[in-house]
Design an enzyme around this catalytic site. Structure first.
Site, PDB file in Angstrom:
ATOM      1  N   SER A   4      31.062  34.207  42.372  1.00 21.85           N
ATOM      2  CA  SER A   4      31.480  35.570  42.033  1.00 21.85           C
ATOM      3  C   SER A   4      30.389  36.278  41.247  1.00 21.85           C
ATOM      4  O   SER A   4      30.346  37.503  41.220  1.00 21.85           O
ATOM      5  CB  SER A   4      32.724  35.542  41.148  1.00 21.85           C
ATOM      6  OG  SER A   4      33.785  34.959  41.821  1.00 21.85           O
ATOM      7  N   GLU A  29      34.250  39.364  51.336  1.00 19.18           N
ATOM      8  CA  GLU A  29      32.945  40.018  51.216  1.00 19.18           C
ATOM      9  C   GLU A  29      31.910  39.086  51.842  1.00 19.18           C
ATOM     10  O   GLU A  29      31.806  37.924  51.446  1.00 19.18           O
ATOM     11  CB  GLU A  29      32.615  40.294  49.746  1.00 19.18           C
ATOM     12  CG  GLU A  29      33.459  41.410  49.154  1.00 19.18           C
ATOM     13  CD  GLU A  29      33.131  41.706  47.681  1.00 19.18           C
ATOM     14  OE1 GLU A  29      33.135  42.882  47.306  1.00 19.18           O
ATOM     15  OE2 GLU A  29      32.885  40.759  46.917  1.00 19.18           O
ATOM     16  N   HIS A  73      32.503  35.689  49.873  1.00 16.27           N
ATOM     17  CA  HIS A  73      33.282  35.835  48.646  1.00 16.27           C
ATOM     18  C   HIS A  73      34.732  36.152  48.970  1.00 16.27           C
ATOM     19  O   HIS A  73      35.049  37.234  49.462  1.00 16.27           O
ATOM     20  CB  HIS A  73      32.650  36.938  47.766  1.00 16.27           C
ATOM     21  CG  HIS A  73      33.252  37.030  46.405  1.00 16.27           C
ATOM     22  ND1 HIS A  73      33.720  38.196  45.870  1.00 16.27           N
ATOM     23  CD2 HIS A  73      33.476  36.074  45.471  1.00 16.27           C
ATOM     24  CE1 HIS A  73      34.200  37.958  44.660  1.00 16.27           C
ATOM     25  NE2 HIS A  73      34.063  36.686  44.396  1.00 16.27           N
ATOM     26  N   ASN A 110      34.128  43.550  42.600  1.00 16.05           N
ATOM     27  CA  ASN A 110      34.095  43.247  41.167  1.00 16.05           C
ATOM     28  C   ASN A 110      33.248  44.253  40.400  1.00 16.05           C
ATOM     29  O   ASN A 110      33.437  44.449  39.203  1.00 16.05           O
ATOM     30  CB  ASN A 110      33.578  41.828  40.919  1.00 16.05           C
ATOM     31  CG  ASN A 110      34.687  40.808  41.123  1.00 16.05           C
ATOM     32  OD1 ASN A 110      35.864  41.179  41.202  1.00 16.05           O
ATOM     33  ND2 ASN A 110      34.328  39.541  41.222  1.00 16.05           N
TER      34      ASN A 110
END
Ligand SMILES: NC(=O)c1ccc[n+]([C@@H]2O[C@H](COP(=O)([O-])OP(=O)(O)OC[C@H]3O[C@@H](n4cnc5c(N)ncnc54)[C@H](O)[C@@H]3O)[C@@H](O)[C@H]2O)c1
Length: 694
Positions: free
Chosen positions: A135, A168, A156, A206
């Site tokens: 991440s 992702e 991801h 994120n």
């Protein structure tokens, strides 16, 4: 419905090529969920952890989630053993040596991950692609630990990886196009909506989600409002079920601190964790969510959230990290926001957005006004979105309907963009053929129902007729184009989607492909030539059966009926298309024999049975169970829609396509003005409609 006993289930026989074994390293929260999802979608997996206990804990996690799925009737009990049978759990890293792709999901620790990738690089065959689910680290740093940076990528996932559809896909500069392609194919094979994102801190989601959490804490720290008010303002601003504090309680405060620290280190002070967030971590307690909501502070708090989230979303698009559409998709699918950041900007207005972001740039000097926002403010218009993509490779133009969050439903924008892409492909001398496909699980799940409801309520039926006429013109162009047009049905298609597929000169399906006409069940009829084209291929009786019942045609059905020219595994699509395009495509309206398994259904559509069905009488000449099932199914449909469909199919027979289209269009205002159309369209997804026959 076609009798299931008469259809060969070809799903298991289709060779997936390219992807037949996936390795997952780490059997923790993410690893076990990823392994579960892959196995659920039929892909063999090897799941690895360092100790037997950990592997077993991962398997127990999977078993528990599957049991929950059984209880909620998402999974059949018999499937559980099948799914578990596809997962081999072990501590032996050698077990992934021959995997097509290995996904790392171990501790978020740079050294531990680097060591693992060095080992995997030694153990795995040359062709194995290595992927990280990190991440917060750069994908490129782990790629550099291996001698195969071209076969290295970021994948991801989002928690819970067996349930959240977002993925992702993060190539670094050295990732090869073939690796990206295989990763996108894998995404499709296990039902993920992939967004391709640059290898930058926080990737796409994120990058704005972590500041969303962090800003909530900063507002608390600055006493802008109390915690309960901040929580409520966030929920209302983004239309979400959980606010930032509750989310942190659920996913863990350490993760929030870690994520904000990484972003802060890479991108500057604006992203660094709030002091109160760090203190909360030290106290090792969750946020106390109790307290009253102060309505007078809601607007100010919401503006600050908007300034931060929308500003960061714009910044990441400015930097080329992700497209506007993928950023919105990330928020809607990954975070379950009702609207994506750019859709929110359009909703609250570009001026308000600009002001909210400007306030943030004034508060945090290292956060600059994104150019894209300044430009849009200067234009003074909402953002426009691209939902149809055109890509040309080896002489084939692929037009992708790319709005997976809405199952690629057709609306005015999509039809206009489809037209633009098709015209461009048709004009391009390098293009020899045009292929239409849908992104995500569906090809196209019909037309945008909300659009119809809004127009009916606004008494603007003429707009619906106009929209449909334009759609017809485009489909006729696709049907009669000099260049071959092919629909790739690798997911479900309904209504307008099936009609688009039928307008193409040929259909290639994968086992996930299907076709259906559910319109009469929602008070209308298939309005984009589906009845006309289906009747020309398989005859009016069978066409009536499918339109009257809404029964789905599987890929195998389409092949058997000659509606599809090829059925292949998802990994075999490019090769199948290449071979197909070297041949002359068969005339889709050629006369054909109807295979015996469809004969009863054709009989159901005979003039006498149709008249009976319209009058609620049991059809004759077919087995009792089929007759009863059909009568029941037709009984749920809108009588007026059935009557008009029947008349259209009869009236168009033997007429040139342009006349047939005129006949079909000629009844559109009538059906959309009916009370049943409004009832059926507004009931969709909520309740069973109650049709009155008018
Ligand atoms: N939890 C999330 O919401 C989330 C979301 C997206 C990505 N991620 C990322 O996914 C990764 C895993 O996160 P998690 O929440 O599943 O962690 P976790 O602590 O639940 O699981 C990690 C597992 O990896 C195992 N492991 C550690 N070193 C190993 C090694 N060398 N070989 C094999 N197994 C090893 C551990 O024993 C443990 O079972 C992290 O990189 C994290 O950043 C997490």
């Amino acid at each position: 419905m076609i009798d299931p006993n008469l259809i060969v289930d070809d799903r298991k026989e289709v060779n997936m090529t390219q992807i037949s074994k996936i390795g997952v390293i780490g059997a923790g929260n993410m690893g076990s969920g990823i392994a579960q999802k892959l196995a659920q979608e039929g892909i063999p997996v090897v799941m690895i952890d360092t100790q037997k206990d950990f592997v077993e804990r991962g398997l127990a996690n999977i078993t528990r989630t599957l049991a929950d799925g059984v209880q909620r009737k998402i999974i059949k009990p018999a499937q559980v053993d099948e799914i578990l049978g596809r997962i081999r759990a072990t501590t032996d890293l050698e077990a992934v040596a021959d995997a097509d792709l290995v996904i790392e999901a171990i501790f978020e620790d740079k050294t531990v991950k680097s060591e693992l990738f060095k080992k995997l690089d030694r153990v795995c065959s040359d062709r194995t692609i290595l992927a990280t689910n990190t991440s917060s680290f750069y994908v490129r740093e782990f790629a550099a630990q291996t001698a195969r940076p071209d076969r290295f990528i970021g994948l991801h996932y989002f928690y819970h990886p067996a349930k959240n559809r977002l993925l992702e896909v993060i190539p670094h500069d050295g990732t090869s196009p073939a690796t990206i392609e295989t990763s996108l194919l894998l995404a499709k094979l296990h039902g993920k909506t992939a967004i391709v994102v640059k290898d930058e801190p926080g990737f796409a989601v994120n990058r704005f989600f972590v500041p969303f959490l962090n800003e909530a804490v900063r507002m608390l720290e600055e006493r802008v409002a109390g915690l309960a008010t901040i929580e409520a303002a966030a929920k209302r601003a983004f239309n979400i079920g959980m606010g930032p504090f509750e989310l942190m309680n659920v996913t863990g405060i350490p993760i929030a601190v870690h994520a904000a620290s990484t972003l802060g280190n890479e991108l500057g002070a604006f992203y660094a964790p709030a002091k109160a967030l760090q203190s909360q971590l030290q106290m090792k307690t969750n946020w106390d969510l109790s307290g009253d909501v102060d309505e007078s502070r809601i607007a100010a708090v919401a503006d600050r959230f908007y300034g931060v989230c929308l500003g960061v979303a714009a910044a990441l698009v400015d930097e080329g990290v992700a497209s506007i559409e993928d950023t919105d998709r990330g928020a809607k699918i990954g975070l379950r926001w009702l609207l994506g950041p750019f859709e929110i900007m359009n909703k609250i207005g570009i001026d308000k957005t600009y002001q909210a972001v400007k306030a943030i740039t004034e508060k945090y000097p290292d956060f600059k006004m994104p150019q894209i926002l300044a430009d849009q403010k200067a234009i003074g218009k909402p953002f426009s979105f691209n939902f149809v993509d055109l890509a040309i490779k080896d002489g084939i133009a692929t037009i992708t309907l790319n709005r997976p969050e809405a199952m690629n439903a057709l609306n005015e924008t999509i039809v206009a963009q489809l037209e633009t892409c098709f015209t461009e492909a048709e004009k391009d001398p390098a293009v020899k053929a045009v292929v239409f496909q849908g992104a995500g699980k569906a090809f196209v799940a019909g037309a945008d129902i909300r659009y119809f409801v809004e127009k009916i309520k606004a008494a603007k039926i003429a707009d619906i007729v106009d929209f449909t006429r334009k759609g017809h013109e485009l489909l006729l162009k696709i049907e009669t184009a000099a260049k071959p047009t092919i629909a790739l049905l690798d997911g479900l298609s309904m209504g307008g989607g099936s009609e688009l597929a039928l307008a193409c000169r040929a259909i290639v399906a994968t086992p996930a492909g299907s076709m259906a006409f559910p319109e009469t069940g929602i008070g209308i009829y298939p309005g984009l030539g589906g009845m006309l084209r289906l009747a020309r291929q398989v005859g009016p009786e069978l066409a009536k059966y499918y339109v009257f019942t809404g029964a789905s045609l599987s890929a195998a059905d389409m092949l058997a009926l000659g509606i599809a020219v090829r059925l292949c595994g998802p990994g075999e699509v490019p090769a199948t298309l290449a071979v197909l395009l070297q041949e002359e495509l068969p005339d889709k309206y050629r006369p054909r024999d109807i295979p015996p398994q469809f004969v009863p259904y054709r009989r159901l559509g005979s003039p006498s049975n149709i008249a009976g069905l319209l009058a609620g009488k049991m059809p004759e000449g077919v087995a009792d169970d089929i007759a009863a099932r059909t009568l029941k199914s037709v009984g749920f449909k809108a009588p007026l829609a059935l009557k008009i469909s029947n008349e259209i199919i009869d009236a168009q027979a033997g007429r040139p396509m342009a006349d047939a289209v005129a006949i079909e269009l000629g009844r559109l205002a009538e059906i959309f003005s009916s009370a049943d159309a409004l009832e059926g369209l507004s009931a969709l997804g909520r309740k069973r409609p109650e049709f009155k026959g008018k």
